[in-house]
Design a protein around this motif. Structure first.
Motif, PDB file in Angstrom:
ATOM      1  N   UNK A   1       0.773  -0.994   0.035  1.00  0.00           N
ATOM      2  CA  UNK A   1       0.124   0.102   0.003  1.00  0.00           C
ATOM      3  C   UNK A   1       0.895   1.452  -0.082  1.00  0.00           C
ATOM      4  N   UNK A   2       1.868   1.237   0.881  1.00  0.00           N
ATOM      5  CA  UNK A   2       2.906   2.336   0.920  1.00  0.00           C
ATOM      6  C   UNK A   2       3.543   2.637  -0.493  1.00  0.00           C
ATOM      7  N   UNK A   3       3.955   1.566  -1.017  1.00  0.00           N
ATOM      8  CA  UNK A   3       4.652   1.639  -2.161  1.00  0.00           C
ATOM      9  C   UNK A   3       3.776   2.459  -3.439  1.00  0.00           C
ATOM     10  N   UNK A   4       2.578   1.504  -3.586  1.00  0.00           N
ATOM     11  CA  UNK A   4       1.486   2.230  -4.735  1.00  0.00           C
ATOM     12  C   UNK A   4       1.213   3.426  -4.325  1.00  0.00           C
ATOM     13  N   UNK A   5       0.872   3.914  -2.904  1.00  0.00           N
ATOM     14  CA  UNK A   5       0.519   5.117  -2.853  1.00  0.00           C
ATOM     15  C   UNK A   5       1.627   5.984  -3.064  1.00  0.00           C
ATOM     16  N   UNK A   6       2.918   5.892  -2.803  1.00  0.00           N
ATOM     17  CA  UNK A   6       3.882   6.490  -3.321  1.00  0.00           C
ATOM     18  C   UNK A   6       3.970   6.808  -4.768  1.00  0.00           C
ATOM     19  N   UNK A   7       3.806   5.942  -5.443  1.00  0.00           N
ATOM     20  CA  UNK A   7       3.966   5.916  -6.924  1.00  0.00           C
ATOM     21  C   UNK A   7       2.749   6.964  -7.536  1.00  0.00           C
ATOM     22  N   UNK A   8       1.486   6.795  -7.016  1.00  0.00           N
ATOM     23  CA  UNK A   8       0.318   7.666  -7.364  1.00  0.00           C
ATOM     24  C   UNK A   8       0.601   9.074  -6.921  1.00  0.00           C
ATOM     25  N   UNK A   9       1.161   9.252  -5.651  1.00  0.00           N
ATOM     26  CA  UNK A   9       1.391  10.657  -5.068  1.00  0.00           C
ATOM     27  C   UNK A   9       2.596  11.365  -6.097  1.00  0.00           C
ATOM     28  N   UNK A  10       3.611  10.751  -6.393  1.00  0.00           N
ATOM     29  CA  UNK A  10       4.400  11.231  -7.158  1.00  0.00           C
ATOM     30  C   UNK A  10       4.255  11.486  -8.483  1.00  0.00           C
ATOM     31  N   UNK A  11       3.423  10.730  -8.933  1.00  0.00           N
ATOM     32  CA  UNK A  11       2.966  10.991 -10.485  1.00  0.00           C
ATOM     33  C   UNK A  11       2.085  12.223 -10.197  1.00  0.00           C
ATOM     34  N   UNK A  12       1.104  12.294  -9.297  1.00  0.00           N
ATOM     35  CA  UNK A  12       0.302  13.677  -9.160  1.00  0.00           C
ATOM     36  C   UNK A  12       1.240  14.786  -8.870  1.00  0.00           C
ATOM     37  N   UNK A  13       2.135  14.947  -8.035  1.00  0.00           N
ATOM     38  CA  UNK A  13       2.715  15.919  -7.767  1.00  0.00           C
ATOM     39  C   UNK A  13       3.800  16.594  -9.006  1.00  0.00           C
ATOM     40  N   UNK A  14       4.239  15.502  -9.748  1.00  0.00           N
ATOM     41  CA  UNK A  14       4.797  15.773 -11.131  1.00  0.00           C
ATOM     42  C   UNK A  14       4.065  16.536 -12.059  1.00  0.00           C
ATOM     43  N   UNK A  15       2.747  16.039 -12.459  1.00  0.00           N
ATOM     44  CA  UNK A  15       1.891  16.651 -13.289  1.00  0.00           C
ATOM     45  C   UNK A  15       1.614  17.842 -12.785  1.00  0.00           C
ATOM     46  N   UNK A  16       1.343  18.142 -11.454  1.00  0.00           N
ATOM     47  CA  UNK A  16       0.943  19.369 -10.876  1.00  0.00           C
ATOM     48  C   UNK A  16       2.035  20.335 -11.025  1.00  0.00           C
ATOM     49  N   UNK A  17       3.354  19.957 -10.679  1.00  0.00           N
ATOM     50  CA  UNK A  17       4.545  21.010 -10.761  1.00  0.00           C
ATOM     51  C   UNK A  17       4.433  21.315 -12.319  1.00  0.00           C
ATOM     52  N   UNK A  18       4.499  20.415 -13.379  1.00  0.00           N
ATOM     53  CA  UNK A  18       4.811  20.768 -14.555  1.00  0.00           C
ATOM     54  C   UNK A  18       3.378  21.741 -15.074  1.00  0.00           C
ATOM     55  N   UNK A  19       2.380  21.690 -14.625  1.00  0.00           N
ATOM     56  CA  UNK A  19       1.171  22.494 -14.832  1.00  0.00           C
ATOM     57  C   UNK A  19       1.574  23.664 -14.436  1.00  0.00           C
ATOM     58  N   UNK A  20       2.149  23.814 -13.238  1.00  0.00           N
ATOM     59  CA  UNK A  20       2.144  25.035 -12.421  1.00  0.00           C
ATOM     60  C   UNK A  20       3.193  25.857 -13.100  1.00  0.00           C
TER      61      UNK A  20
END
Length: 277
Positions: free
Chosen positions: A61-80
């Motif tokens: 659960x921790x590993x998969x959550x880390x993947x989803x959160x990192x993907x989200x943060x990367x997309x958010x940073x790129x958009x920002x």
């Protein structure tokens, strides 16, 4: 009954037990050593293929959550960062378009994943990218008016999530069915009002949920509901691990936590904006 992704009846179903049941049945037929009983031709027992899946663990659960959160943060940073390169007349139109489009697509994606019996990792990652675009545009809009507020909101979100997890583990909090029903009903009502407000805002109608005392109360209520939903998410995941849910269900757990974390971040960001005013 709070997060529709984690609380659906077949969420965290221990499908791997079916494989163990078939294995035990075969052992009873052919003997514990894998050979035929006396009087029958000896034959090595072959366990059914593709029926046994390792159980889900907390590390999964921790590993998969880390993947989803990192993907989200990367997309958010790129958009920002992309919005920051645009000229002022263009940035307004682009930000508004990104908010509306990603918000609607993200909402539909959540529904599609929620109704699926088996969560697709590709759809979970697609949601992370889509919601990352929404978060990036949403954050840029607030950062333009209140410099430094995004950093405060990010720190506040992870601090709140950490406090909820610590309270759940160290104070041995148990989520009752009554609490689940209350949180579910309140969350559904709140989501319905916010959806109507969002649709009316597209038509230029302001219900008052974006400013003034009503907006402040709505942000406080939203942040509180997000915290309670996160608490129920932790309880659902712990139950799934206890009942030996299959390893693939870790993607469902990661998806549910990500959805709640996004909600918590948006509410904290809105709440901080009222104090900054």
């Amino acid at each position: 009954m709070a997060n529709p992704i984690l609380s659906r009846p077949d969420a965290f179903t221990p499908r791997a037990q079916q494989g163990h049941a078939q294995l035990q049945y075969g052992q009873q037929q052919w003997g514990q050593q894998g050979y035929a009983p006396y009087g029958q031709a000896p034959q090595q027992f072959q366990a059914p293929q593709g029926t046994i899946e390792p159980p889900m663990t907390l590390d999964d659960v921790i590993g998969k959550t880390g993947v989803t959160m990192l993907t989200l943060v990367a997309a958010a940073a790129a958009t920002f960062l992309y919005l920051g390169t645009l000229a002022w007349p263009q940035v307004q139109t682009t930000t508004y378009g990104a908010l509306v489009l990603s918000g609607l697509v993200g909402f539909v994606t959540v529904l599609l994943v929620s109704f699926r019996k088996k969560v697709s990792p590709a759809m979970v990652l697609a949601y992370s990218v889509i919601e990352g675009i929404f978060i990036g545009a949403f954050s840029f809009m607030f950062e333009a008016s209140y410099p430094g507020i995004v950093t405060q909101a990010v720190m506040g979100t992870f601090a709140a999530a950490g406090c909820v997890l610590a309270a759940y583990k160290f104070f041995n909090i148990r989520v009752s069915n009554k609490m689940r029903r209350m949180v579910f009903i309140t969350t559904a009502a709140f989501a319905g009002v916010m959806l109507v407000n969002f649709l009316l805002s597209l038509a230029g109608i302001n219900m008052g949920f974006r400013s003034g005392a009503i907006g402040l109360v709505a942000a406080l209520l939203g942040a509180g509901l997000a915290v309670f939903n996160l608490l129920i998410d932790f309880d659902d995941i712990e139950r799934g691990i206890a009942m030996n849910a299959p390893k693939s269900e870790a993607w469902r757990a990661a998806f549910g936590i990500t959805v709640t974390m996004v909600w918590l971040y948006t509410e904290i960001l809105r709440l901080l904006s009222y104090f900054r005013r």
